[in-house]
Design a protein around this motif. Structure first.
Motif, PDB file in Angstrom:
ATOM      1  N   VAL A 131      47.999  31.047  56.072  1.00 14.23           N
ATOM      2  CA  VAL A 131      48.609  31.835  55.005  1.00 14.23           C
ATOM      3  C   VAL A 131      50.032  32.275  55.298  1.00 14.23           C
ATOM      4  CG1 VAL A 131      46.358  32.701  54.248  1.00 14.23           C
ATOM      5  CG2 VAL A 131      47.715  34.067  55.838  1.00 14.23           C
ATOM      6  N   ASP A 140      40.158  24.744  52.968  1.00 14.81           N
ATOM      7  CA  ASP A 140      40.303  26.144  52.560  1.00 14.81           C
ATOM      8  C   ASP A 140      39.096  26.966  53.006  1.00 14.81           C
ATOM      9  OD1 ASP A 140      42.774  25.808  51.245  1.00 14.81           O
ATOM     10  OD2 ASP A 140      41.771  25.084  49.432  1.00 14.81           O
ATOM     11  N   THR A 150      39.433  32.684  55.941  1.00 14.85           N
ATOM     12  CA  THR A 150      39.037  33.752  55.023  1.00 14.85           C
ATOM     13  C   THR A 150      37.707  33.399  54.360  1.00 14.85           C
ATOM     14  OG1 THR A 150      40.316  32.708  53.256  1.00 14.85           O
ATOM     15  CG2 THR A 150      41.413  34.432  54.547  1.00 14.85           C
ATOM     16  N   PRO A 204      42.909  32.035  49.629  1.00 16.27           N
ATOM     17  CA  PRO A 204      44.039  32.609  48.899  1.00 16.27           C
ATOM     18  C   PRO A 204      44.441  31.716  47.725  1.00 16.27           C
ATOM     19  CG  PRO A 204      44.416  32.728  51.261  1.00 16.27           C
ATOM     20  CD  PRO A 204      43.197  31.883  51.069  1.00 16.27           C
ATOM     21  N   GLY A 205      44.670  32.348  46.570  1.00 20.46           N
ATOM     22  CA  GLY A 205      45.065  31.594  45.389  1.00 20.46           C
ATOM     23  C   GLY A 205      43.919  31.127  44.526  1.00 20.46           C
ATOM     24  N   HIS A 252      48.804  36.112  42.588  1.00 17.54           N
ATOM     25  CA  HIS A 252      47.981  36.890  43.509  1.00 17.54           C
ATOM     26  C   HIS A 252      47.714  38.262  42.926  1.00 17.54           C
ATOM     27  CE1 HIS A 252      51.955  38.567  44.445  1.00 17.54           C
ATOM     28  NE2 HIS A 252      51.350  39.555  45.071  1.00 17.54           N
ATOM     29  N   TYR A 280      40.960  43.072  42.580  1.00 15.13           N
ATOM     30  CA  TYR A 280      40.729  41.902  43.429  1.00 15.13           C
ATOM     31  C   TYR A 280      39.299  41.901  43.947  1.00 15.13           C
ATOM     32  CZ  TYR A 280      40.852  38.772  47.457  1.00 15.13           C
ATOM     33  OH  TYR A 280      40.564  37.780  48.350  1.00 15.13           O
ATOM     34  N   TRP A 318      36.616  39.027  43.733  1.00 18.95           N
ATOM     35  CA  TRP A 318      36.215  38.490  45.038  1.00 18.95           C
ATOM     36  C   TRP A 318      34.699  38.476  45.155  1.00 18.95           C
ATOM     37  CZ3 TRP A 318      33.632  40.407  49.376  1.00 18.95           C
ATOM     38  CH2 TRP A 318      33.858  39.753  50.590  1.00 18.95           C
ATOM     39  N   ASP A 367      40.713  39.623  53.286  1.00 24.20           N
ATOM     40  CA  ASP A 367      41.052  38.523  52.380  1.00 24.20           C
ATOM     41  C   ASP A 367      42.167  38.923  51.424  1.00 24.20           C
ATOM     42  OD1 ASP A 367      39.101  36.921  53.497  1.00 24.20           O
ATOM     43  OD2 ASP A 367      38.135  36.437  51.587  1.00 24.20           O
ATOM     44  N   HIS A 427      45.449  38.618  53.097  1.00 20.84           N
ATOM     45  CA  HIS A 427      45.791  37.215  53.306  1.00 20.84           C
ATOM     46  C   HIS A 427      46.304  36.558  52.023  1.00 20.84           C
ATOM     47  CE1 HIS A 427      43.863  37.577  57.236  1.00 20.84           C
ATOM     48  NE2 HIS A 427      44.340  36.384  57.533  1.00 20.84           N
ATOM     49  N   GLN A 428      45.705  36.900  50.879  1.00 16.13           N
ATOM     50  CA  GLN A 428      46.174  36.291  49.640  1.00 16.13           C
ATOM     51  C   GLN A 428      47.531  36.846  49.220  1.00 16.13           C
ATOM     52  OE1 GLN A 428      45.751  37.699  45.994  1.00 16.13           O
ATOM     53  NE2 GLN A 428      45.802  39.698  47.013  1.00 16.13           N
TER      54      GLN A 428
END
Length: 463
Positions: A101, A124, A128, A132-133, A142, A149, A153, A279, A282-283
């Motif tokens: 990332v 991917d 995580t 991400p994305g 993002h 989120y 998630w 996470d 990271h995103q």
């Protein structure tokens, strides 16, 4: 015989290892490869604590692979050049890699793709839980706020953990650095002695700690994870940072415990929430790599640069015991309790009004779990330049001490000068009688909290 390469980066494990599993599924023989990246070794990021921990991780990974008939091949240089040369030498049809990332990880992937073309396979959701994305709000790349989120998630599809391999066959002609050479190279790159109480690295130790903590502490995590003296956090962050543990596997295990009713309280849910925070950061960094060094949300801050105040903060000599205890724990263990991270960071960025980058750099020099996404973006959150929806909040060290270390046990553990001060008085030793205070060999507060609050408000232009 067909050959593939599994290029390890931040995924130093054999359990739930999609990169290694894909390489094994696609070829008869596999080269498990780790590259001692010259660019990383030359940078400040290879601090003594992380260098020592990484050496343990690589040795443990090699042992796990040898137990399965294989071994870890360690080489030094630029990962793209090393991987391309190895692929050419072995005739490998594919090189498998976990997606990263950070800006550097993204550039490394670009170089690998340029060198390998369609032989590069990027996986991917290895580092995580959710890639991400893959979870984004409408019209944006993002999420900038955690709560929405988290809702997405929790609903996102997740891969099933991969079983560890039973057998790994490595081409006999492939050679790499010896374990002694690897450890020596990392020790030289670390350029200093690690912290005295640094934990041992590696997947074996990480899994031992996870199983022990899950059995003893997961149920009460919600109630006790902020208790500084209780030290009930998992302490798994170094193992997650180096990929010795799979976040996906931990989430699945915690949710299974919750579903089975073995954890009647919200402990498992609170633990999973912390992995979601990981996470989330990271995103953010994947979409905004510049947030590692630039304000995510600038406020026009006019940061103070008092070198003596910053030095006192680094040394754990601010005169505020709860702050100093956290900084001394960091120096001794290469790790710090999460609540202590928040309050020590707030003290530097909001009370002393010093640039958050100064604190983030100090943490990265010492934290064995010094993850760029979590470290930088947590610092920005605390400094009010990141994703915090209340950017001007200040964590008062006295209030924090009364709430999270009410009897002062955490302070006494890390500040022996105050070991004889009874009860909550340990948090305000300057109020002791002058004769008693003089005998403590502990400094007076370096700043008045009321004056500091005004300095912060003035610097941020709040009045």
């Amino acid at each position: 015989m067909s050959v593939s390469v599994a290029l390890f980066t931040s995924d130093l494990r054999v359990h739930d290892q999609p990169v290694l599993r894909a390489a094994l599924d696609g070829a008869e023989r596999v080269v498990p490869l780790f590259v001692l990246d010259d660019a990383v070794l030359a940078a400040d990021f290879t601090a003594p604590n992380r260098a020592a921990f990484l050496a343990d991780c690589l040795a443990d990974l090699d042992a796990s692979l040898r137990a399965r008939g294989g071994r870890l091949v360690v080489r030094r240089g630029d990962p793209a050049r090393v991987a391309a040369l190895l692929a050419e030498q072995t005739g490998a049809a594919a090189v498998h890699l976990a997606a990263g990332v950070s800006g550097y990880a993204q550039r490394r992937e670009d170089r690998l793709r340029e060198a390998l073309g369609d032989r590069l396979r990027v996986h991917d959701a290895v580092v995580t839980v959710v890639a991400p994305g893959s979870v984004v709000p409408a019209g944006r790349d993002h999420f900038a706020v955690f709560t929405p989120y988290l809702r997405r998630w929790e609903q996102a599809a997740r891969r099933q953990p991969a079983a560890p391999p039973r057998r790994v066959s490595v081409p006999a002609e492939v050679r790499g650095e010896t374990p002694a050479q690897v450890r020596a190279a990392l020790a030289a790159a670390g350029a200093g002695e690690p912290s005295p109480a640094l934990p041992r690295g590696g997947e074996t130790e990480g899994r031992r700690r996870w199983h022990a903590w899950q059995a003893a502490q997961l149920t009460g995590y919600q109630d006790h994870h902020d208790d500084l003296a209780g030290d009930a956090t998992s302490r798994l962050s170094p193992y997650l940072h180096f990929g010795c543990l799979s976040a996906t596997e931990l989430v699945g295990a915690a949710e299974s415990v919750r579903a089975a009713g073995a954890a009647p309280g919200p402990g498992a849910e609170a633990f999973v929430r912390q992995l979601a925070w990981r996470d989330f950061h990271h995103q953010v960094l994947a979409a905004r790599p510049d947030a590692a060094h630039d304000d995510y949300r600038p406020h026009g801050d006019r940061w103070e640069a008092d070198a003596q105040e910053v030095a006192a903060w680094r040394e754990g000599r601010t005169g505020y015991p709860i702050v100093d205890a956290g900084m001394r724990q960091l120096a001794h263990e290469g790790w710090m309790h999460n609540r202590a991270r928040l309050l020590t960071a707030s003290f530097l960025a909001k009370t002393l009004y010093a640039d958050w980058r100064v604190g983030a750099a100090h943490f990265l020099r010492l934290l064995v779990d010094g993850d760029l996404a979590n470290n930088q973006l947590n610092w920005q959150w605390v400094a009010g330049t990141g994703t915090d929806t209340r950017p001007n909040r200040v964590l008062n060290p006295l209030t924090q001490a009364r709430r999270f270390d009410p009897q002062g046990a955490y302070v006494r553990r890390w500040i022996p000068e105050l070991a004889g001060v009874e009860g909550a008085a340990v948090h305000q030793p300057w109020r002791l009688p002058a004769e008693r205070r003089a005998a403590l060999d502990y400094p007076q507060p370096i700043v008045d909290l009321s004056a500091a609050a005004q300095r912060f408000r003035h610097g941020r232009g709040l009045y």
